[in-house]
Design a protein around this motif. Sequence first.
Motif, short mmCIF file in Angstrom:
data_model
loop_
_atom_site.label_atom_id
_atom_site.label_comp_id
_atom_site.label_asym_id
_atom_site.label_seq_id
_atom_site.Cartn_x
_atom_site.Cartn_y
_atom_site.Cartn_z
N LEU A 43 0.73 -1.17 0.06
CA LEU A 43 0.07 0.00 0.13
C LEU A 43 0.84 1.22 0.09
CD1 LEU A 43 -2.88 -0.77 2.50
CD2 LEU A 43 -3.20 0.02 -0.04
N ARG A 44 1.91 1.29 0.75
CA ARG A 44 2.75 2.45 1.03
C ARG A 44 3.41 2.64 -0.36
NH1 ARG A 44 8.03 1.65 4.54
NH2 ARG A 44 8.57 0.29 2.47
N GLU A 45 3.71 1.83 -1.34
CA GLU A 45 4.48 1.84 -2.66
C GLU A 45 3.48 2.63 -3.55
OE1 GLU A 45 7.66 1.45 -2.84
OE2 GLU A 45 7.51 1.33 -0.69
N VAL A 46 2.27 2.35 -3.37
CA VAL A 46 1.05 2.76 -4.13
C VAL A 46 0.79 4.23 -3.88
CG1 VAL A 46 -1.28 2.53 -4.57
CG2 VAL A 46 0.17 0.51 -4.70
N VAL A 47 0.75 4.41 -2.36
CA VAL A 47 0.45 5.81 -2.11
C VAL A 47 1.48 6.69 -2.10
CG1 VAL A 47 -0.48 7.12 0.09
CG2 VAL A 47 -1.61 4.90 -0.48
N LEU A 48 2.84 6.40 -1.81
CA LEU A 48 3.85 7.36 -1.78
C LEU A 48 3.80 8.54 -2.85
CD1 LEU A 48 6.01 8.24 0.14
CD2 LEU A 48 7.49 6.54 -0.76
N PRO A 49 3.82 7.82 -4.31
CA PRO A 49 3.96 8.74 -5.33
C PRO A 49 3.07 9.56 -5.48
CG PRO A 49 3.58 6.31 -5.99
CD PRO A 49 4.06 6.44 -4.69
N GLU A 50 1.67 9.30 -5.13
CA GLU A 50 0.42 10.05 -5.26
C GLU A 50 0.64 11.07 -4.26
OE1 GLU A 50 -1.92 9.79 -7.46
OE2 GLU A 50 -0.67 8.06 -8.40
N LEU A 51 1.10 10.67 -3.10
CA LEU A 51 0.97 11.84 -1.84
C LEU A 51 2.12 12.83 -2.33
CD1 LEU A 51 -0.09 11.74 0.94
CD2 LEU A 51 2.02 11.02 2.06
N ALA A 94 -6.93 4.25 -1.02
CA ALA A 94 -5.62 3.45 -0.67
C ALA A 94 -4.96 4.19 0.58
CB ALA A 94 -4.60 3.36 -1.88
N ALA A 95 -5.01 5.64 0.31
CA ALA A 95 -4.46 6.30 1.30
C ALA A 95 -4.95 6.32 2.85
CB ALA A 95 -4.31 7.92 1.14
N MET A 96 -6.48 6.06 2.79
CA MET A 96 -7.19 5.71 3.94
C MET A 96 -6.57 4.38 4.62
SD MET A 96 -9.05 6.62 6.44
CE MET A 96 -10.53 7.80 6.08
N THR A 97 -6.54 3.49 3.74
CA THR A 97 -6.21 2.09 4.26
C THR A 97 -5.00 2.15 4.78
OG1 THR A 97 -7.56 1.07 2.34
CG2 THR A 97 -6.06 -0.36 3.56
N LEU A 98 -4.05 2.80 4.00
CA LEU A 98 -2.67 2.68 4.73
C LEU A 98 -2.61 3.44 5.94
CD1 LEU A 98 0.39 2.32 4.34
CD2 LEU A 98 0.68 4.45 3.03
#
Length: 218
Positions: free
Chosen positions: A145-153, A201-205
């Motif tokens: 999840l972190r790998e998905v969210v990090l670039p979006e963040l 995704a960010a909420m789940t992380l």
Amino acid sequence: MRTKWAWVLRSVFTSLSLLSAIEIIESMSPAPDCLEVLPDSSRDSEICIRCGFCCDGTLFNYGAAGLTETAETLINIGVSPLTDDHGSVRGFRQPCPHFAEKCSIYSSPRPSVCGAFRCRLLRLVDKGKYTADQAQQIVADTRSLREVVLPELDRLEEAVGGVNSLRNEQSLLGRITELLPSLIRGAGAEFGQEPGRSAKAAMTLFLNLRRYFVRLRQ
């Protein structure tokens, strides 16, 4: 507390009450800055040695110094001391240079807090709530999840103009806590093609980090 987590997840994934979910997020205690000693009796190296969330800046932006640790002690270990306005050693900066996919000094001299900290997941394993294999799967799922969210963040921070203040000074959990309400409200909709998916995704992380790895204080 378990009921509250379930309600937040249901609210987000069904889009029934996102604003109410935001209110819960904003009412929570702030994301902790410091990795502090939480002593306990046992430790499962198989789980924590490859997890690294307490080492790599995911949960904290610095680790607390032990009572007998000095700047020289920390430098000799190979970490960067962090001092307060009076020159006293507060701890060491994260991410730790000794963590790259796994801790490289786990069996060597290391800051005292590294051997004493126990996340909530380890405590739940101790209590028999999860097996070691289940805990490792939680770590793997959270890392994915972190790998998905990090670039979006990163892109959202650029959109709201907070790159320097957030990315360089806060843990990943702190950044998510700061930006998630804006993401859910749609303030960052222009930064991605599917803001709804990014928000979920960010909420789940966020929930995984707060539920399994950081002690809740409410």
